[in-house]
Motif scaffolding. Sequence first.
Motif, PDB file in Angstrom:
ATOM      1  N   HIS A  56       0.771  -1.236   0.000  1.00 38.76           N
ATOM      2  CA  HIS A  56       0.000   0.000   0.000  1.00 38.76           C
ATOM      3  C   HIS A  56       0.806   1.293   0.000  1.00 38.76           C
ATOM      4  CE1 HIS A  56      -3.554  -2.378   0.361  1.00 38.76           C
ATOM      5  NE2 HIS A  56      -3.128  -2.941   1.471  1.00 38.76           N
ATOM      6  N   VAL A  57       2.079   1.230   0.399  1.00 40.93           N
ATOM      7  CA  VAL A  57       2.830   2.478   0.522  1.00 40.93           C
ATOM      8  C   VAL A  57       3.561   2.795  -0.778  1.00 40.93           C
ATOM      9  CG1 VAL A  57       4.696   3.652   1.740  1.00 40.93           C
ATOM     10  CG2 VAL A  57       3.082   2.230   3.007  1.00 40.93           C
ATOM     11  N   GLY A  58       3.471   4.031  -1.190  1.00 40.41           N
ATOM     12  CA  GLY A  58       4.169   4.462  -2.390  1.00 40.41           C
ATOM     13  C   GLY A  58       4.636   5.890  -2.247  1.00 40.41           C
ATOM     14  N   VAL A  66       6.381   9.631   1.314  1.00 42.43           N
ATOM     15  CA  VAL A  66       5.876   8.261   1.177  1.00 42.43           C
ATOM     16  C   VAL A  66       4.580   8.142   1.976  1.00 42.43           C
ATOM     17  CG1 VAL A  66       8.099   7.149   0.754  1.00 42.43           C
ATOM     18  CG2 VAL A  66       7.304   7.410   3.088  1.00 42.43           C
ATOM     19  N   ASP A  67       3.589   7.524   1.373  1.00 44.25           N
ATOM     20  CA  ASP A  67       2.280   7.429   2.026  1.00 44.25           C
ATOM     21  C   ASP A  67       1.454   6.353   1.343  1.00 44.25           C
ATOM     22  OD1 ASP A  67       0.235   7.926   3.735  1.00 44.25           O
ATOM     23  OD2 ASP A  67      -0.122   9.986   3.103  1.00 44.25           O
ATOM     24  N   THR A  68       0.307   6.061   1.951  1.00 45.37           N
ATOM     25  CA  THR A  68      -0.558   5.047   1.373  1.00 45.37           C
ATOM     26  C   THR A  68      -1.482   5.627   0.293  1.00 45.37           C
ATOM     27  OG1 THR A  68      -1.867   5.414   3.355  1.00 45.37           O
ATOM     28  CG2 THR A  68      -0.609   3.395   3.245  1.00 45.37           C
ATOM     29  N   ASP A  90      15.133  14.783   2.259  1.00 44.23           N
ATOM     30  CA  ASP A  90      14.709  13.397   2.407  1.00 44.23           C
ATOM     31  C   ASP A  90      13.394  13.317   3.177  1.00 44.23           C
ATOM     32  OD1 ASP A  90      16.367  10.609   2.158  1.00 44.23           O
ATOM     33  OD2 ASP A  90      14.875  10.547   3.749  1.00 44.23           O
ATOM     34  N   VAL A  91      12.676  12.208   3.006  1.00 43.76           N
ATOM     35  CA  VAL A  91      11.422  12.018   3.733  1.00 43.76           C
ATOM     36  C   VAL A  91      11.659  12.053   5.250  1.00 43.76           C
ATOM     37  CG1 VAL A  91       9.498  10.434   4.137  1.00 43.76           C
ATOM     38  CG2 VAL A  91      10.415  10.693   1.852  1.00 43.76           C
ATOM     39  N   ALA A  92      12.834  11.568   5.684  1.00 47.83           N
ATOM     40  CA  ALA A  92      13.142  11.583   7.118  1.00 47.83           C
ATOM     41  C   ALA A  92      13.131  13.011   7.656  1.00 47.83           C
ATOM     42  CB  ALA A  92      14.504  10.932   7.364  1.00 47.83           C
ATOM     43  N   TRP A  95       9.556  14.097   8.054  1.00 50.40           N
ATOM     44  CA  TRP A  95       9.000  13.546   9.290  1.00 50.40           C
ATOM     45  C   TRP A  95       9.493  14.327  10.500  1.00 50.40           C
ATOM     46  CZ3 TRP A  95       9.629   7.468   8.601  1.00 50.40           C
ATOM     47  CH2 TRP A  95       8.775   7.055   7.596  1.00 50.40           C
TER      48      TRP A  95
ATOM     49  N   VAL B   5       3.476  10.950  12.252  1.00 46.98           N
ATOM     50  CA  VAL B   5       3.591  11.808  11.085  1.00 46.98           C
ATOM     51  C   VAL B   5       3.338  11.047   9.791  1.00 46.98           C
ATOM     52  CG1 VAL B   5       5.139  13.448  12.160  1.00 46.98           C
ATOM     53  CG2 VAL B   5       6.085  11.475  11.016  1.00 46.98           C
ATOM     54  N   ALA B   6       3.614   9.757   9.811  1.00 46.29           N
ATOM     55  CA  ALA B   6       3.376   8.971   8.612  1.00 46.29           C
ATOM     56  C   ALA B   6       2.020   8.279   8.754  1.00 46.29           C
ATOM     57  CB  ALA B   6       4.488   7.943   8.435  1.00 46.29           C
ATOM     58  N   GLY B   7       1.580   7.591   7.708  1.00 42.55           N
ATOM     59  CA  GLY B   7       0.298   6.902   7.758  1.00 42.55           C
ATOM     60  C   GLY B   7       0.345   5.756   8.758  1.00 42.55           C
ATOM     61  N   GLU B   9      -0.029   2.549   8.431  1.00 45.49           N
ATOM     62  CA  GLU B   9       0.736   1.375   7.992  1.00 45.49           C
ATOM     63  C   GLU B   9       2.210   1.569   8.300  1.00 45.49           C
ATOM     64  OE1 GLU B   9      -1.505   2.813   6.147  1.00 45.49           O
ATOM     65  OE2 GLU B   9      -2.901   1.308   5.384  1.00 45.49           O
ATOM     66  N   ILE B  10       2.715   2.773   8.001  1.00 40.00           N
ATOM     67  CA  ILE B  10       4.132   3.047   8.219  1.00 40.00           C
ATOM     68  C   ILE B  10       4.423   3.121   9.718  1.00 40.00           C
ATOM     69  CG2 ILE B  10       6.016   4.634   7.709  1.00 40.00           C
ATOM     70  CD1 ILE B  10       4.515   5.477   5.204  1.00 40.00           C
ATOM     71  N   LEU B  33      12.077   3.656   6.525  1.00 42.05           N
ATOM     72  CA  LEU B  33      12.189   4.495   5.343  1.00 42.05           C
ATOM     73  C   LEU B  33      13.048   3.815   4.286  1.00 42.05           C
ATOM     74  CD1 LEU B  33      11.017   7.147   4.637  1.00 42.05           C
ATOM     75  CD2 LEU B  33      13.028   8.282   5.543  1.00 42.05           C
ATOM     76  N   ILE B  36      11.098   1.020   2.688  1.00 43.64           N
ATOM     77  CA  ILE B  36      10.082   1.505   1.749  1.00 43.64           C
ATOM     78  C   ILE B  36      10.736   1.972   0.454  1.00 43.64           C
ATOM     79  CG2 ILE B  36       8.382   3.325   1.370  1.00 43.64           C
ATOM     80  CD1 ILE B  36       7.778   3.079   4.426  1.00 43.64           C
ATOM     81  N   LYS B  37      11.913   2.593   0.595  1.00 48.84           N
ATOM     82  CA  LYS B  37      12.620   3.039  -0.613  1.00 48.84           C
ATOM     83  C   LYS B  37      13.101   1.843  -1.432  1.00 48.84           C
ATOM     84  CE  LYS B  37      14.380   7.440   1.108  1.00 48.84           C
ATOM     85  NZ  LYS B  37      15.571   7.991   1.787  1.00 48.84           N
ATOM     86  N   LYS B  39      11.733  -1.062  -1.849  1.00 45.41           N
ATOM     87  CA  LYS B  39      10.566  -1.926  -1.774  1.00 45.41           C
ATOM     88  C   LYS B  39      10.796  -3.296  -2.368  1.00 45.41           C
ATOM     89  CE  LYS B  39       5.953  -0.993  -2.543  1.00 45.41           C
ATOM     90  NZ  LYS B  39       4.794  -0.197  -3.014  1.00 45.41           N
TER      91      LYS B  39
END
Lengths: 201, 201
Positions: A56-58, A66-68, A90-92, A95, B5-7, B9-10, B33, B36-37, B39
């Motif tokens: 589900h995460v992309g 990154v999110d669902t 970066d996504v980090a 966050w 902060v993330a969904g 699932e994460i 993270l 997920i990167k 994947k």
Amino acid sequence: MSKSVAGPEIEKLIQLLAKVPGLGPRSARRAALHLIKKKDQLLGPLADAMREAYDHVGVCSVCGNVDTSDPCTICTDARRDRSVIVVVEDVADLWALERAGALNALYHVLGGTLSPLDGVGPDDLNIKSLVERASNGDVKEIIIAVNATVEGQTTAHYITDQLEGLDLSVTRLAHGVPVGGELDYLDEGTLSAAMRARTRL
Amino acid sequence: MSKSVAGPEIEKLIQLLAKVPGLGPRSARRAALHLIKKKDQLLGPLADAMREAYDHVGVCSVCGNVDTSDPCTICTDARRDRSVIVVVEDVADLWALERAGALNALYHVLGGTLSPLDGVGPDDLNIKSLVERASNGDVKEIIIAVNATVEGQTTAHYITDQLEGLDLSVTRLAHGVPVGGELDYLDEGTLSAAMRARTRL
């Protein structure tokens, strides 16, 4: 990992765990054993959570978060100030800023910094899409929140150049003394930056 | 992990990763993270490997090893010397001895050491099953390969008492200077043990 002592399923698990940042070959073995011992409390749920995340995460096609969902929950959040975009490496970092609750704005994840030595040029980062987003008329401010490293600052300058001519202000995070930080342990660069940017009490 | 902060699932993935030994809340976020990167290279295969391990790996009812078959591949290995049982605290120790290729014998995993302070008594360890295995007539030697700690040695003595009267020899690992070890860095206990157990060149 020189010799295989456990069965192939366990060896496979150890090999993959060793690729997770923070774990090495030795700690991967310890982690695998712990997971197997805590089968129902940890191994099963973790396998499920990874499968969930895999399915589900992309990556958000707008901001790179990154999110669902795509666009992500931040991009579609109607309560956010859509006139401000915070640019992060970066996504980090996204966050981290969200945890700090620093701003209720939108984000744009570059996916790295310019680094000619590593072969990372402007086309390898999400800079073109940032300029497009910045040009849509709604955006009034771009906050460049990249790391205070040489690569980060180079990237910040490149982006500033690309955004020139657009009717918006480009800002960066303030330099200064970290909250709770002791002067004695800070480097000269930070101290002189904090001194130059001193504010009235 | 103060703020989500993330969904979900994460967040769930991060929370579970934080329980893996070697990872904490902060490194779990970094690991999530990274997963997920990566994947397709890492997250998917790791989810599969965990599912595989969850479905197929269990504890050997004879020796306490973890494996996909019960009894485990070591217990059913016909080429092993069935007259010797190596007693270890944990499966990790069994793996370490197997990697060293120290002996081609059977094992018995205690599952810990006697520790009255932590409420671990003889009935919490696989000692009764060891005495049963040792009594079957085939076994000629029990090598107690527990850690050289106070708890380990206490456990070793307890086991030795339990095995008394059986027609077999109970041995322990030799104390001494680690191979490649420098005398300067060794503690007095190890040095005097090594001195006492000196051998002819």
